[in-house]
Design a protein around this motif. Structure first.
Motif, PDB file in Angstrom:
ATOM      1  N   LYS A 185     -15.778  -3.896 -12.652  1.00 18.80           N
ATOM      2  CA  LYS A 185     -15.545  -2.650 -11.938  1.00 18.80           C
ATOM      3  C   LYS A 185     -14.056  -2.499 -11.624  1.00 18.80           C
ATOM      4  O   LYS A 185     -13.405  -3.448 -11.205  1.00 18.80           O
ATOM      5  N   ARG A 186     -13.519  -1.316 -11.844  1.00 20.14           N
ATOM      6  CA  ARG A 186     -12.107  -1.029 -11.566  1.00 20.14           C
ATOM      7  C   ARG A 186     -11.886  -0.927 -10.058  1.00 20.14           C
ATOM      8  O   ARG A 186     -12.660  -0.279  -9.350  1.00 20.14           O
ATOM      9  N   VAL A 187     -10.845  -1.562  -9.615  1.00 20.98           N
ATOM     10  CA  VAL A 187     -10.487  -1.517  -8.205  1.00 20.98           C
ATOM     11  C   VAL A 187      -9.252  -0.626  -8.077  1.00 20.98           C
ATOM     12  O   VAL A 187      -8.272  -0.821  -8.795  1.00 20.98           O
ATOM     13  N   PRO A 188      -9.280   0.362  -7.189  1.00 20.27           N
ATOM     14  CA  PRO A 188      -8.130   1.272  -7.067  1.00 20.27           C
ATOM     15  C   PRO A 188      -6.896   0.593  -6.474  1.00 20.27           C
ATOM     16  O   PRO A 188      -7.006  -0.408  -5.753  1.00 20.27           O
ATOM     17  N   VAL A 189      -5.748   1.151  -6.786  1.00 20.50           N
ATOM     18  CA  VAL A 189      -4.479   0.634  -6.274  1.00 20.50           C
ATOM     19  C   VAL A 189      -4.492   0.597  -4.747  1.00 20.50           C
ATOM     20  O   VAL A 189      -3.947  -0.334  -4.147  1.00 20.50           O
ATOM     21  N   SER A 190      -5.128   1.561  -4.142  1.00 18.01           N
ATOM     22  CA  SER A 190      -5.152   1.614  -2.673  1.00 18.01           C
ATOM     23  C   SER A 190      -5.782   0.359  -2.065  1.00 18.01           C
ATOM     24  O   SER A 190      -5.384  -0.081  -0.980  1.00 18.01           O
ATOM     25  N   TYR A 191      -6.738  -0.229  -2.765  1.00 14.13           N
ATOM     26  CA  TYR A 191      -7.349  -1.471  -2.279  1.00 14.13           C
ATOM     27  C   TYR A 191      -6.294  -2.578  -2.206  1.00 14.13           C
ATOM     28  O   TYR A 191      -6.177  -3.279  -1.197  1.00 14.13           O
ATOM     29  N   LEU A 213      -0.769 -10.695  -5.049  1.00 13.13           N
ATOM     30  CA  LEU A 213       0.078  -9.820  -5.856  1.00 13.13           C
ATOM     31  C   LEU A 213      -0.130 -10.092  -7.345  1.00 13.13           C
ATOM     32  O   LEU A 213      -0.276  -9.168  -8.142  1.00 13.13           O
ATOM     33  N   ARG A 214      -0.196 -11.346  -7.713  1.00 10.41           N
ATOM     34  CA  ARG A 214      -0.452 -11.702  -9.122  1.00 10.41           C
ATOM     35  C   ARG A 214      -1.831 -11.229  -9.566  1.00 10.41           C
ATOM     36  O   ARG A 214      -1.993 -10.737 -10.684  1.00 10.41           O
ATOM     37  N   LYS A 215      -2.814 -11.381  -8.708  1.00  9.89           N
ATOM     38  CA  LYS A 215      -4.162 -10.926  -9.020  1.00  9.89           C
ATOM     39  C   LYS A 215      -4.158  -9.413  -9.273  1.00  9.89           C
ATOM     40  O   LYS A 215      -4.763  -8.931 -10.227  1.00  9.89           O
ATOM     41  N   ALA A 216      -3.465  -8.685  -8.419  1.00 11.45           N
ATOM     42  CA  ALA A 216      -3.387  -7.229  -8.573  1.00 11.45           C
ATOM     43  C   ALA A 216      -2.728  -6.866  -9.896  1.00 11.45           C
ATOM     44  O   ALA A 216      -3.222  -6.002 -10.628  1.00 11.45           O
ATOM     45  N   PHE A 217      -1.628  -7.535 -10.236  1.00 14.47           N
ATOM     46  CA  PHE A 217      -0.924  -7.221 -11.477  1.00 14.47           C
ATOM     47  C   PHE A 217      -1.770  -7.534 -12.709  1.00 14.47           C
ATOM     48  O   PHE A 217      -1.673  -6.846 -13.718  1.00 14.47           O
ATOM     49  N   ARG A 243       0.339  -0.484 -11.945  1.00 16.93           N
ATOM     50  CA  ARG A 243       1.317  -1.499 -11.524  1.00 16.93           C
ATOM     51  C   ARG A 243       2.590  -0.831 -11.028  1.00 16.93           C
ATOM     52  O   ARG A 243       3.167  -1.252 -10.022  1.00 16.93           O
ATOM     53  N   GLU A 244       3.024   0.198 -11.735  1.00 18.37           N
ATOM     54  CA  GLU A 244       4.225   0.920 -11.323  1.00 18.37           C
ATOM     55  C   GLU A 244       4.018   1.578  -9.962  1.00 18.37           C
ATOM     56  O   GLU A 244       4.912   1.578  -9.126  1.00 18.37           O
ATOM     57  N   GLU A 245       2.836   2.128  -9.753  1.00 20.82           N
ATOM     58  CA  GLU A 245       2.517   2.732  -8.455  1.00 20.82           C
ATOM     59  C   GLU A 245       2.555   1.675  -7.350  1.00 20.82           C
ATOM     60  O   GLU A 245       3.087   1.915  -6.263  1.00 20.82           O
ATOM     61  N   LEU A 246       2.013   0.497  -7.631  1.00 16.77           N
ATOM     62  CA  LEU A 246       2.032  -0.585  -6.651  1.00 16.77           C
ATOM     63  C   LEU A 246       3.461  -1.038  -6.376  1.00 16.77           C
ATOM     64  O   LEU A 246       3.822  -1.303  -5.224  1.00 16.77           O
ATOM     65  N   LYS A 247       4.290  -1.100  -7.403  1.00 18.16           N
ATOM     66  CA  LYS A 247       5.698  -1.467  -7.214  1.00 18.16           C
ATOM     67  C   LYS A 247       6.405  -0.460  -6.318  1.00 18.16           C
ATOM     68  O   LYS A 247       7.166  -0.840  -5.428  1.00 18.16           O
ATOM     69  N   ARG A 248       6.183   0.838  -6.558  1.00 21.43           N
ATOM     70  CA  ARG A 248       6.817   1.873  -5.725  1.00 21.43           C
ATOM     71  C   ARG A 248       6.369   1.739  -4.272  1.00 21.43           C
ATOM     72  O   ARG A 248       7.179   1.819  -3.350  1.00 21.43           O
ATOM     73  N   TRP A 249       5.066   1.527  -4.081  1.00 16.69           N
ATOM     74  CA  TRP A 249       4.551   1.340  -2.723  1.00 16.69           C
ATOM     75  C   TRP A 249       5.213   0.138  -2.067  1.00 16.69           C
ATOM     76  O   TRP A 249       5.645   0.197  -0.919  1.00 16.69           O
ATOM     77  N   PHE A 250       5.294  -0.951  -2.807  1.00 14.68           N
ATOM     78  CA  PHE A 250       5.868  -2.188  -2.282  1.00 14.68           C
ATOM     79  C   PHE A 250       7.315  -1.974  -1.856  1.00 14.68           C
ATOM     80  O   PHE A 250       7.727  -2.407  -0.789  1.00 14.68           O
ATOM     81  N   ARG A 251       8.073  -1.311  -2.713  1.00  6.99           N
ATOM     82  CA  ARG A 251       9.495  -1.100  -2.414  1.00  6.99           C
ATOM     83  C   ARG A 251       9.686  -0.259  -1.156  1.00  6.99           C
ATOM     84  O   ARG A 251      10.637  -0.468  -0.408  1.00  6.99           O
ATOM     85  N   THR A 252       8.817   0.690  -0.919  1.00  6.78           N
ATOM     86  CA  THR A 252       8.975   1.526   0.272  1.00  6.78           C
ATOM     87  C   THR A 252       8.392   0.871   1.519  1.00  6.78           C
ATOM     88  O   THR A 252       8.811   1.188   2.624  1.00  6.78           O
TER      89      THR A 252
END
Length: 67
Positions: free
Chosen positions: A4-10, A30-34, A42-51
């Motif tokens: 099952k796909r897990v959304p980035v928000s999770y 973080l590695r699990k998410a990537f 992944r790019e969306e997660l990186k942007r979130w992380f940076r902010t």
């Protein structure tokens, strides 16, 4: 059957909660998410992380290592 796909928000929620805790746990999650996210997610997660997490320099290095 595909997993099952897990959304980035999770992952954002999980990483946000543990970012104040243990670095090794943060790195593991973080590695699990990537591994599980699609490239655009992944790019969306990186942007979130940076902010969200750049105020904590130790965590910024984890993002660089997980690439």
């Amino acid at each position: 059957m595909a997993p099952k796909r897990v959304p980035v928000s999770y992952y954002q929620e999980v990483l946000g909660k543990i970012s104040h805790a243990d670095r090794s746990t943060f790195r593991k999650e973080l590695r699990k998410a990537f591994k599980r996210l699609l490239p655009e997610e992944r790019e969306e997660l990186k942007r979130w992380f940076r902010t969200t997490c750049l105020c904590r320099p130790a965590l910024a290095t984890e993002l660089a290592r997980s690439r």
